[in-house]
Design an enzyme around this catalytic site. Structure first.
Site, PDB file in Angstrom:
ATOM      1  N   ASP A   1      -6.344   0.208   0.175  1.00 62.72           N
ATOM      2  CA  ASP A   1      -6.486   0.335   1.625  1.00 62.72           C
ATOM      3  C   ASP A   1      -7.708  -0.479   2.058  1.00 62.72           C
ATOM      4  O   ASP A   1      -8.263  -1.251   1.275  1.00 62.72           O
ATOM      5  CB  ASP A   1      -6.624   1.816   2.032  1.00 62.72           C
ATOM      6  CG  ASP A   1      -7.938   2.391   1.559  1.00 62.72           C
ATOM      7  OD1 ASP A   1      -8.674   1.717   0.788  1.00 62.72           O
ATOM      8  OD2 ASP A   1      -8.269   3.507   1.963  1.00 62.72           O
TER       9      ASP A   1
ATOM     10  N   LYS B   1       0.829  -1.213   0.000  1.00 61.69           N
ATOM     11  CA  LYS B   1       0.000   0.000   0.000  1.00 61.69           C
ATOM     12  C   LYS B   1       0.859   1.258   0.000  1.00 61.69           C
ATOM     13  O   LYS B   1       0.642   2.169  -0.799  1.00 61.69           O
ATOM     14  CB  LYS B   1      -0.952   0.014   1.204  1.00 61.69           C
ATOM     15  CG  LYS B   1      -1.896   1.212   1.193  1.00 61.69           C
ATOM     16  CD  LYS B   1      -2.900   1.152   2.314  1.00 61.69           C
ATOM     17  CE  LYS B   1      -2.284   1.516   3.629  1.00 61.69           C
ATOM     18  NZ  LYS B   1      -3.273   1.665   4.708  1.00 61.69           N
TER      19      LYS B   1
END
Ligand code: SF4
Length: 212
Positions: free
Chosen positions: A142, A124
């Site tokens: 996310d 991420k």
């Protein structure tokens, strides 16, 4: 799983309904790549407001790899306490600084494999850096993007990183720069964690879980 045509239509509708891209707050405020990377590390399991407090306190003490390595651990931990997990994050921040200096002369690398090899940097953060700091196409996954992707049949993965790896080859190229923000906002507004607004959802006919 949605077909390729359905995925295309999915993103077309998001493009029509969702706001255009805006930078992640902690990166937007930090055009400096090193500070942006440290901010992303600090943001793990932390709210944006708490991450901001932590990074501001840390960067008041030092904002270069060399400077942070010279700080006592206790000072770093006290500064970043608002972001939580401060002892672990202190060790990770120092390990990150050491790796950047040892392997990249203190310069943040611009490719995903190198970013993901850095201590404390997962898929991420690597994708957020690619997208917002380096202007490269990447859909950072996310918790919201992960939930929407798996619920709808857009892409499947048990972890956010697995979902990101599954989503990347499925998403149309034209959607790669804005896809993160579209899915994020859609997840916050409509396909919420609890009580998603399925009856009013503009993706209802495409979604594989319309009766949640
Ligand atoms: S129909 Fe429901 S589960 Fe499917 S995308 Fe829309 S809000 Fe999410």
């Amino acid at each position: 799983m949605l077909t390729d045509n359905e995925v295309e239509e999915f993103f077309r509708r998001l493009q029509d309904r969702m706001p255009k891209r805006s930078a992640e707050p902690h990166v937007k405020e930090d055009p400096d790549h090193f500070r942006a990377l440290v901010s992303c590390l600090l943001s793990a399991q932390s709210r944006d407001a708490n991450t901001a407090k932590a990074k501001n306190a840390l960067f008041r003490l030092a904002d270069t790899p060399e400077g942070i390595l010279m700080l006592p651990d206790a000072d770093i931990a006290a500064a970043i306490k608002p972001a939580g997990l401060y002892n672990i994050k202190t060790r990770r921040v120092k390990a990150l600084c050491r790796a950047l200096l040892d392997e990249y002369d203190g310069i943040v690398p611009k490719d995903r494999p190198s970013l993901m090899e850095l201590p404390g940097i997962g898929r991420k953060c690597a994708d957020i850096m690619l997208l917002f700091s380096f202007g490269e196409p990447a859909i950072a996954v996310d918790t919201h993007v992960h939930r929407v992707s798996n619920r709808t049949g857009l892409a499947r993965g048990k972890t956010e990183a697995q979902t990101a790896a599954a989503l990347e080859p499925r998403a149309p190229q034209w959607a790669m720069m804005d896809g993160h923000m579209w899915l994020l906002e859609f997840g916050k507004r409509t396909c919420t964690s609890r009580a998603p607004k399925c009856a009013a959802c503009f993706l209802n006919d495409l979604c594989e879980a319309p009766r949640l």
